[in-house]
Write an enzyme that holds these catalytic residues in place. Structure first.
Site, short mmCIF file in Angstrom:
data_model
loop_
_atom_site.label_atom_id
_atom_site.label_comp_id
_atom_site.label_asym_id
_atom_site.label_seq_id
_atom_site.Cartn_x
_atom_site.Cartn_y
_atom_site.Cartn_z
N LYS A 123 -5.87 10.73 -14.30
CA LYS A 123 -7.39 10.76 -14.41
C LYS A 123 -7.84 11.97 -15.55
O LYS A 123 -8.79 11.84 -16.11
CB LYS A 123 -7.85 11.53 -13.05
N LYS A 205 -2.56 -1.22 -11.72
CA LYS A 205 -3.27 -1.24 -10.44
C LYS A 205 -4.40 -1.53 -10.63
O LYS A 205 -5.45 -1.26 -11.44
CB LYS A 205 -3.24 0.46 -9.90
N LYS A 208 -10.47 0.82 -8.17
CA LYS A 208 -12.12 0.54 -7.87
C LYS A 208 -12.89 1.28 -9.04
O LYS A 208 -14.08 0.87 -9.01
CB LYS A 208 -12.40 1.00 -6.48
P1 ATP Z 1 -9.93 5.19 -7.88
O1 ATP Z 1 -9.81 4.19 -8.67
O2 ATP Z 1 -11.54 5.52 -7.57
O3 ATP Z 1 -9.28 6.44 -7.87
P2 ATP Z 1 -8.76 3.63 -5.86
O4 ATP Z 1 -9.19 2.27 -6.44
O5 ATP Z 1 -7.40 3.94 -6.55
O6 ATP Z 1 -9.53 4.67 -6.37
P3 ATP Z 1 -8.54 5.17 -3.56
O7 ATP Z 1 -9.81 5.56 -2.61
O8 ATP Z 1 -7.92 6.29 -4.22
O9 ATP Z 1 -8.80 3.92 -4.33
O10 ATP Z 1 -7.64 4.58 -2.63
C1 ATP Z 1 -7.83 3.98 -1.22
C2 ATP Z 1 -6.67 3.48 -0.54
O11 ATP Z 1 -6.12 2.21 -0.98
C3 ATP Z 1 -5.14 4.36 -0.92
O12 ATP Z 1 -4.39 4.34 0.33
C4 ATP Z 1 -4.65 3.57 -2.09
O13 ATP Z 1 -3.16 3.89 -1.94
C5 ATP Z 1 -4.93 2.25 -1.61
N1 ATP Z 1 -5.14 1.32 -2.83
C6 ATP Z 1 -5.95 1.58 -3.68
N2 ATP Z 1 -6.02 0.64 -4.60
C7 ATP Z 1 -4.86 -0.25 -4.62
C8 ATP Z 1 -4.00 -1.17 -5.03
N3 ATP Z 1 -4.66 -1.63 -6.12
N4 ATP Z 1 -3.03 -1.86 -4.32
C9 ATP Z 1 -2.68 -1.19 -3.16
N5 ATP Z 1 -3.23 -0.22 -2.53
C10 ATP Z 1 -4.41 0.23 -3.24
#
Ligand code: ATP
Ligand code: LTN
Length: 341
Positions: A123, A205, A208
């Site tokens: 980040k 990954k 979002k």
């Molecule tokens: P950001 O991109 O805003 O940091 P993020 O997409 O990583 O967010 P989080 O809110 O940080 O999403 O994650 C919510 C939950 O979903 C966490 O348990 C995270 O491990 C899981 N998660 C997020 N993206 C994935 C993915 N691509 N595959 C599997 N699990 C995921």
């Protein structure tokens, strides 16, 4: 709760806590990696699920959008099958004890260990103009979220494993000074869906907050046509064989997604698509995902049309969560020597 887990464990269900940031539209990575597992576990545990808005502000958020998304994420939990009758659902900032415990825990967290967190490093690279202290202490607040409910199990995607290990280290360190105050939490990382990758860069990954390419992520609220289109455009390799193997990140990812959506294992999928091209496979993945998401979307829109009901669930959830959280906080305050009058 009051450390209680040890005392009357025999008939008592164990505790789960997890949370998601309202930092963007939720995608199928969040669904398969996290929420789907909460739904599967909820009947066997005491459940706390929060929308972690305080974590979201470690990256700049537009206030009106943050407010709207916080409610939408809560609605998505319920639409995905979280039952507010058996789960405590709340917004993190509605329970101030999380921030209070976070301060205490930050005095038991080391600069060196926080510096090693990969999410912080990533980040910091993405937001070079805003490497704020909250981004750095983010995992301490996450540890507070977990430890304040004495959670035994934390269902998350694989990317959160390092943060979970840190929460455990902080708890062990604190307990070694003050006795058995915190339950040591375990991660619950699913076999299928632990890491869903971007459809455009299948070594990264699906995230979002990645808005660079709208075809990278399939959002829970995407329309069927958009879902099919995104899967059709997914990056694959130049072979034409649906097979899970090294060097085939794109196909491997689609096979994982197909498995999450249909329950079919890789062998079954390889047989089903033997001798057929990638076009057929991509369409099948798109259709399977659209089928899983359709009922979730329907429930989501119904809930968003009933904001009063949703807000009442969150108010009641915050009251219940605050009651449990304040008990742990008082105990911590006593242990560390804050004057009680
Ligand atoms: P950001 O991109 O805003 O940091 P993020 O997409 O990583 O967010 P989080 O809110 O940080 O999403 O994650 C919510 C939950 O979903 C966490 O348990 C995270 O491990 C899981 N998660 C997020 N993206 C994935 C993915 N691509 N595959 C599997 N699990 C995921
Ligand atoms: N850091 C997590 C979100 C999160 C969380 C938590 C997950 C904040 N607090 C407590 C589990 C338990 C993430 O998904 N990025």
């Amino acid at each position: 709760m009051d450390n209680t887990n040890n005392v009357s464990n025999i008939n008592k269900k164990k505790i789960i806590l997890s949370g998601i940031q309202p930092s963007g539209n939720l995608n199928i990575g969040t669904y398969f990696g996290a929420i789907k597992n909460w739904v599967n576990l909820q009947n066997d545990y005491i459940n706390y699920f929060c929308v972690v808005d305080m974590h979201a502000i470690t990256v700049r958020q537009e206030p009106a959008q943050l407010r709207r998304r916080s409610l939408e994420v809560a609605a998505t939990y319920i639409a995905c099958g979280i039952d507010p009758g058996i789960c405590t659902l709340f917004i993190q900032s509605h329970v101030p004890a999380h921030a209070q415990l976070s301060w205490v825990l930050s005095c038991y967290s080391m600069f060196g260990e926080l510096s090693r967190m990969t999410q912080f490093k990533e980040k910091s690279e993405q937001h070079t103009d805003n490497i704020n202290a909250g981004l750095f202490t983010y995992p301490v607040l996450m540890a507070a979220d977990i430890l304040i409910y004495n959670a035994h199990l934390v269902p998350v995607g694989a990317d959160q494993k390092q943060h979970l290990e840190l929460a455990r280290d902080i708890a062990v360190r604190f307990n070694s000074v003050y006795g058995d105050v915190f339950t040591i939490p375990e991660p619950y990382i699913p076999k299928d869906g632990a890491k869903i990758y971007s459809l455009q860069e299948p070594d990264k990954k699906m995230s979002k907050s990645d808005s660079a390419n709208e075809n990278s992520s399939v959002f829970i609220m995407d329309k069927k046509d958009d879902i099919i289109r995104k899967f059709k455009r997914a990056v694959t390799d130049s072979e034409a064989e649906v097979r899970f193997a090294g060097g085939k990140d794109g196909i491997n990812n689609l096979m994982s997604i197909y498995s999450c959506a249909t329950g079919k294992n890789f062998d079954e999928t390889e047989k089903e698509f033997a001798g057929r091209g990638y076009g057929d496979f991509k369409l099948a993945v798109g259709e399977a995902v659209a089928e899983v998401l359709a009922p979730i979307q329907k429930r989501f829109y119904e809930l968003m049309d009933n904001k009063d009901v949703l807000e009442k669930i969150l108010r009641d959830g915050a009251d219940k969560a605050a009651y449990a959280a304040n008990k742990t906080l008082s105990k911590v305050y006593k242990k560390i020597g804050f004057l009680q009058i």
